[in-house]
Design an enzyme around this catalytic site. Structure first.
Site, short mmCIF file in Angstrom:
data_model
loop_
_atom_site.label_atom_id
_atom_site.label_comp_id
_atom_site.label_asym_id
_atom_site.label_seq_id
_atom_site.Cartn_x
_atom_site.Cartn_y
_atom_site.Cartn_z
N ASP A 44 9.63 -4.38 -8.23
CA ASP A 44 7.75 -4.22 -7.72
C ASP A 44 7.57 -3.08 -7.26
O ASP A 44 7.89 -2.13 -7.14
CB ASP A 44 9.11 -4.81 -6.40
N VAL A 56 -2.57 -7.73 -4.23
CA VAL A 56 -2.85 -5.77 -4.33
C VAL A 56 -2.87 -5.31 -3.30
O VAL A 56 -4.24 -6.37 -2.64
CB VAL A 56 -2.90 -5.74 -5.47
N GLY A 57 -2.99 -5.20 -2.14
CA GLY A 57 -2.67 -4.25 -1.09
C GLY A 57 -3.47 -5.45 0.82
O GLY A 57 -4.77 -5.12 0.94
N CYS A 111 -0.55 -1.33 4.58
CA CYS A 111 -1.63 -1.16 3.39
C CYS A 111 -2.14 -0.04 3.16
O CYS A 111 -3.57 -0.62 3.78
CB CYS A 111 -1.59 -1.82 2.19
N SER A 115 5.84 -6.99 8.17
CA SER A 115 5.26 -7.64 8.96
C SER A 115 5.22 -8.20 10.41
O SER A 115 6.26 -7.73 11.25
CB SER A 115 3.72 -6.66 9.56
P1 XMP Z 1 2.58 -7.42 5.21
O1 XMP Z 1 1.52 -7.71 5.45
O2 XMP Z 1 3.59 -9.10 5.49
O3 XMP Z 1 2.87 -7.64 3.71
O4 XMP Z 1 3.36 -6.92 6.36
C1 XMP Z 1 3.95 -6.66 3.02
C2 XMP Z 1 3.66 -6.27 2.15
O5 XMP Z 1 3.18 -4.88 1.81
C3 XMP Z 1 3.01 -4.31 0.70
N1 XMP Z 1 3.24 -3.03 0.61
C4 XMP Z 1 2.64 -1.72 0.49
N2 XMP Z 1 1.63 -1.83 -0.28
N3 XMP Z 1 0.88 0.60 0.16
C5 XMP Z 1 0.67 -0.50 0.08
O6 XMP Z 1 -0.12 -1.26 -0.80
C6 XMP Z 1 3.02 0.37 1.12
O7 XMP Z 1 2.90 1.70 1.36
C7 XMP Z 1 3.30 -0.46 1.10
N4 XMP Z 1 4.28 -1.10 1.20
C8 XMP Z 1 4.87 -2.48 1.59
C9 XMP Z 1 4.10 -4.43 0.04
O8 XMP Z 1 3.88 -6.03 -1.07
C10 XMP Z 1 5.20 -5.54 1.56
O9 XMP Z 1 5.86 -6.92 0.83
#
Ligand code: XMP
Length: 488
Positions: free
Chosen positions: A255, A306-307, A312, A368
């Site tokens: 990942d 992505v994003g 994020c 989240s």
């Molecule tokens: P949700 O919206 O469910 O998203 O909280 C969870 C996903 O966010 C990603 N993730 C990141 N993306 N910077 C990013 O751009 C980060 O620091 C980061 N940490 C997590 C990841 O794919 C996760 O499952």
């Protein structure tokens, strides 16, 4: 399947569509199946995956996810040994029979036994005659463990129930028979031993109860809970994979933020060279080209997003990304059902999960939405002014997560990788939400209702129907219809 895709997906995400209610099927919503596939070899009764983030999935979350029919991906911001221990902990729990119960030898001090129980999250320890003998000498349960530290340097044999007073049975006993014995003797644990007192397994009352209550939990063919784990794409990732597989991981995740890359290509090639066909989910991508690339290099499933995640900042900092529903649809149109798609990030409400599934995904990863729960790692904090309870949720490349790894001498690899790029994540406080079981129960209920509104008896059927003809079923929203739908 050829989609009649006259729907414009450009720039679209979850709040841009509703679906037209269809004639409902008779019968109870409780019978609606939500079964779906994680990879070609692994199916789930609840198509939900908890994210490999250090504020979302440790051992408690992974166990709860599997118990409810989903799966958890244990994050990798820790040493290989610790991550492997968490995997082993889940594989040991909740199966009808624990095949290799943890043991300590006679002579172990109470303090050592207490630490051992804490490290492995167990409440009863089988005591063997000497290290590695596997001959049962007794059982030290939580009840036997002294409460205060006065006895810390005493040997376990002073407090354990010794073999001659233990109720035991033979290997191969049926679960029904074991339940009877546990009840008749009002005991919590039944060690299984042969004529030479050699330990062959352990059955616990708690595990039997959990199994009965949750017939849909995610299990391997030996009846052990399923668990996945993240490995990364560089540094120690192959050694990590070996240790996780040895501990029993069912599926590994490579990942990285930009999965459509040569780093991924090389990582998968080396992984396949060493571990062959072990189930492997790779991500993240957000385009048709990225999805085909993942399939062609040998991913068993592709993670899309992505994003869009709540923690994020990638889109804000780099302008890279594709609106999440567009990305799901675009990748599905490129792949069809040749390999499964996991939609990752941006789920704010339960209806988003259904839309992700009927537009192309077979599973949905949540971060989240599952944070702030008892099972998510981290402590509950209470706001001294409002007295509201909160927990922390943070992106894995948030300054806070990076900073913490700087203080972890055992995790230099992660630190180096994190310092390669400036932070693209953030930390937020989320309300404390209690048990994740309640959230999963709610999600299951809402997904079943969505399937029913779609006029089908299974998620698979609803997905097939809408996937193949989205123009017929999806309703694009205007600004005013969005207000009518979501503003309350
Ligand atoms: P949700 O919206 O469910 O998203 O909280 C969870 C996903 O966010 C990603 N993730 C990141 N993306 N910077 C990013 O751009 C980060 O620091 C980061 N940490 C997590 C990841 O794919 C996760 O499952």
């Amino acid at each position: 399947m050829t989609p009649l895709d006259n729907v414009s997906w450009v720039g679209k995400t979850f709040d841009d569509f509703l679906f037209r209610p269809q004639k409902g099927m008779a019968g109870s919503r409780r019978d609606i199946s939500l079964a779906s596939v994680l990879t070609g070899h692994i199916s789930l009764e609840l198509p939900i995956v908890s994210s490999n983030m250090d504020s979302v999935t440790g051992a408690d979350m992974a166990r709860a996810m599997a118990m409810e029919g989903g799966i958890g991906v244990i994050h990798r911001a820790m040493t290989i040994e610790r991550q492997a221990r968490k995997v082993a902990q889940i594989k040991r729990s909740q199966s009808a029979v624990i095949n290799q119960p943890l043991c300590l030898p006679l002579g172990t001090t109470i303090q050592q036994a207490r630490n051992f129980a804490h490290n492995h999250s167990i409440t009863g320890i089988l005591i063997e005659t000497e290290p590695g003998s596997n001959i049962l000498a007794g059982l030290l349960s939580q009840r036997d463990m002294p409460w205060n530290s006065d006895y810390d340097d005493q040997p376990v044999e002073r407090f354990m129930t010794s073999f001659d007073r233990l109720v035991v049975d033979k290997p191969g006993i049926s679960i029904e028979q074991a339940s009877k014995i546990l009840f008749e003797h009002r005991i919590e644990r039944l060690p299984l031993v042969d004529a030479e007192r050699r330990i062959h397994g352990l059955i616990t009352r708690r595990d039997i109860f959990s199994l009965r209550e949750r017939p849909y939990s995610s299990k391997d063919d030996k009846g052990h809970l399923l668990v996945a784990a993240a490995i990364g794409a560089r540094g120690d990732y192959l050694d990590r994979s070996a240790a996780l597989l040895e501990a029993g991981a069912d599926c590994l995740f490579i990942d990285i933020a930009h999965g459509h890359s040569t780093v991924m290509e090389e990582a998968v090639e080396r992984f396949r060279g060493r571990f062959g066909g072990v189930p492997l989910v790779c991500g993240n991508v957000a385009t048709a080209e990225g999805a085909r690339f993942m399939r062609d290099i040998g991913a068993d499933a592709v993670k899309v997003g992505v994003g869009p995640g709540r923690g994020c900042r990638t889109r804000l900092e780099t302008a890279a990304g594709v609106p999440q529903l567009q990305a799901i649809r675009e990748t599905w149109k490129a792949l069809g059902d040749s390999i499964p798609i996991m939609a990752d990030g941006g789920i704010k409400t339960d209806k988003d999960i259904f839309l992700a599934l009927v537009c192309g995904a077979t599973t949905v990863m949540l971060g989240s939405a599952l944070s702030g729960t008892d099972e998510a790692p981290g402590r509950v904090i209470e706001d001294p002014v409002t007295h509201t309870k909160k927990k922390i949720y943070r992106g894995m490349t948030s300054p806070e997560a990076v900073l913490e790894s700087l203080y972890d001498p055992e995790n230099a690899e992660a630190t180096d990788a994190a310092l390669d790029t400036p932070p693209e994540g953030q930390e937020i406080q989320v309300p404390y939400k209690g048990s994740v079981n309640d959230i999963l129960h709610r999600v299951r209920g809402h997904l079943r209702s969505s399937v029913s509104y779609a006029g089908e008896a299974t998620l698979q059927a609803a997905r097939a129907k809408i996937l193949s003809n989205p123009e017929k079923y999806l309703v694009p929203l205007s600004e005013s219809s969005r207000r009518e739908s979501y503003e309350r």
